[in-house]
Design a protein around this motif. Structure first.
Motif, mmCIF file in Angstrom:
data_model
loop_
_atom_site.group_PDB
_atom_site.id
_atom_site.type_symbol
_atom_site.label_atom_id
_atom_site.label_comp_id
_atom_site.label_asym_id
_atom_site.label_seq_id
_atom_site.Cartn_x
_atom_site.Cartn_y
_atom_site.Cartn_z
ATOM 1 N N TYR A 82 7.027 -10.118 7.242
ATOM 2 C CA TYR A 82 7.341 -10.628 8.696
ATOM 3 C C TYR A 82 8.690 -11.424 8.512
ATOM 4 O O TYR A 82 9.185 -11.807 7.455
ATOM 5 C CB TYR A 82 6.434 -11.760 9.334
ATOM 6 N N ALA A 83 9.558 -11.381 9.755
ATOM 7 C CA ALA A 83 10.876 -11.992 9.834
ATOM 8 C C ALA A 83 10.844 -12.638 11.296
ATOM 9 O O ALA A 83 9.710 -12.606 12.191
ATOM 10 C CB ALA A 83 12.027 -11.026 9.806
ATOM 11 N N LYS A 84 11.976 -13.231 11.629
ATOM 12 C CA LYS A 84 11.735 -14.017 12.823
ATOM 13 C C LYS A 84 11.884 -13.069 14.054
ATOM 14 O O LYS A 84 11.386 -13.461 15.248
ATOM 15 C CB LYS A 84 13.245 -14.739 13.067
ATOM 16 N N ASP A 85 11.876 -11.729 14.054
ATOM 17 C CA ASP A 85 12.058 -10.906 14.927
ATOM 18 C C ASP A 85 10.983 -9.728 15.197
ATOM 19 O O ASP A 85 10.756 -8.456 15.688
ATOM 20 C CB ASP A 85 13.182 -10.216 15.397
ATOM 21 N N GLY A 86 9.932 -9.718 13.930
ATOM 22 C CA GLY A 86 8.955 -8.750 13.957
ATOM 23 C C GLY A 86 8.164 -8.821 12.716
ATOM 24 O O GLY A 86 8.234 -9.659 11.804
ATOM 25 N N TYR A 87 7.145 -7.970 12.598
ATOM 26 C CA TYR A 87 6.304 -7.980 11.405
ATOM 27 C C TYR A 87 5.770 -6.537 11.268
ATOM 28 O O TYR A 87 5.957 -5.673 12.186
ATOM 29 C CB TYR A 87 5.317 -8.752 11.512
ATOM 30 N N THR A 88 5.369 -6.283 9.980
ATOM 31 C CA THR A 88 4.414 -4.805 9.768
ATOM 32 C C THR A 88 3.221 -5.366 9.122
ATOM 33 O O THR A 88 3.156 -6.148 8.268
ATOM 34 C CB THR A 88 5.287 -4.098 8.783
ATOM 35 N N ILE A 89 2.234 -4.436 9.459
ATOM 36 C CA ILE A 89 0.691 -4.631 8.738
ATOM 37 C C ILE A 89 0.644 -3.387 8.095
ATOM 38 O O ILE A 89 0.619 -2.409 8.564
ATOM 39 C CB ILE A 89 -0.321 -4.932 9.977
ATOM 40 N N GLU A 90 0.745 -3.484 6.696
ATOM 41 C CA GLU A 90 0.419 -2.483 5.825
ATOM 42 C C GLU A 90 -0.835 -2.308 5.013
ATOM 43 O O GLU A 90 -1.272 -3.577 4.562
ATOM 44 C CB GLU A 90 1.589 -2.349 4.729
ATOM 45 N N TYR A 91 -1.637 -1.383 5.092
ATOM 46 C CA TYR A 91 -2.751 -1.050 4.235
ATOM 47 C C TYR A 91 -2.306 -1.421 2.579
ATOM 48 O O TYR A 91 -1.273 -1.167 2.052
ATOM 49 C CB TYR A 91 -3.295 0.213 4.243
ATOM 50 N N LYS A 92 -3.279 -2.368 2.136
ATOM 51 C CA LYS A 92 -3.177 -2.574 0.499
ATOM 52 C C LYS A 92 -4.389 -2.058 -0.295
ATOM 53 O O LYS A 92 -4.062 -1.180 -1.185
ATOM 54 C CB LYS A 92 -3.057 -4.269 0.452
ATOM 55 N N ASN A 93 -5.642 -2.381 -0.013
ATOM 56 C CA ASN A 93 -6.541 -1.655 -0.447
ATOM 57 C C ASN A 93 -7.776 -2.067 0.225
ATOM 58 O O ASN A 93 -8.040 -2.878 1.290
ATOM 59 C CB ASN A 93 -6.548 -2.278 -1.985
ATOM 60 N N SER A 94 -8.983 -1.594 -0.113
ATOM 61 C CA SER A 94 -10.242 -1.608 0.278
ATOM 62 C C SER A 94 -11.514 -1.340 -0.377
ATOM 63 O O SER A 94 -11.163 -0.720 -1.698
ATOM 64 C CB SER A 94 -10.236 -0.811 1.771
#
Length: 129
Positions: A82-94
């Motif tokens: 994340y930063a002040k204007d957005g974020y990303t959600i990324e798969y890590k593991n499961s």
């Protein structure tokens, strides 16, 4: 008649396979942008949104949070950058999610759980101080 039953059986098998496997959010990242806020506000909103949905979230580096969700025997982990204007959600593991990297598929609930996490984070961003 046997041919019709065979076709129906194969169709049912295919449908059942789709119920238990779904494509990851391509390319397994949800990107969300919003009007600029402070890094601290974004971090707070991500942590609050994750907690609301039962995720265990912790800051792993500046601008990065790892969130883990355990439901019954299933576990998924994502990295939220994340930063002040957005974020990303990324798969890590499961685990227990039938993840197949070559085919880019995973249990059908994965997408729902990550989308719900995203919605909760957005809600926290919009309605927190």
């Amino acid at each position: 008649m046997k041919k019709i039953l065979a076709v129906l059986f194969v169709s049912l098998l295919f449908c059942a396979a789709q119920v238990f496997a779904a494509s990851l959010v391509t390319p397994n990242v949800i990107k969300t942008a919003f009007p600029a806020k402070s890094d601290a506000q974004v971090e707070k909103a991500i942590l609050a949104g994750a907690k609301k949905r039962g995720w265990i979230a912790s800051k792993t580096a500046d601008g990065e949070i790892e969130a883990v969700l355990n439901i019954r025997v299933h576990m998924i982990a994502v990295t939220i950058k994340y930063a002040k204007d957005g974020y990303t959600i990324e798969y890590k593991n499961s685990s227990e999610m039938k993840y197949n990297a070559k085919k880019n598929v995973i249990h059908s609930k994965y997408n729902n759980w990550v989308e719900n996490l995203d919605k909760s984070i957005q809600y926290s961003l919009n309605y927190s101080n």
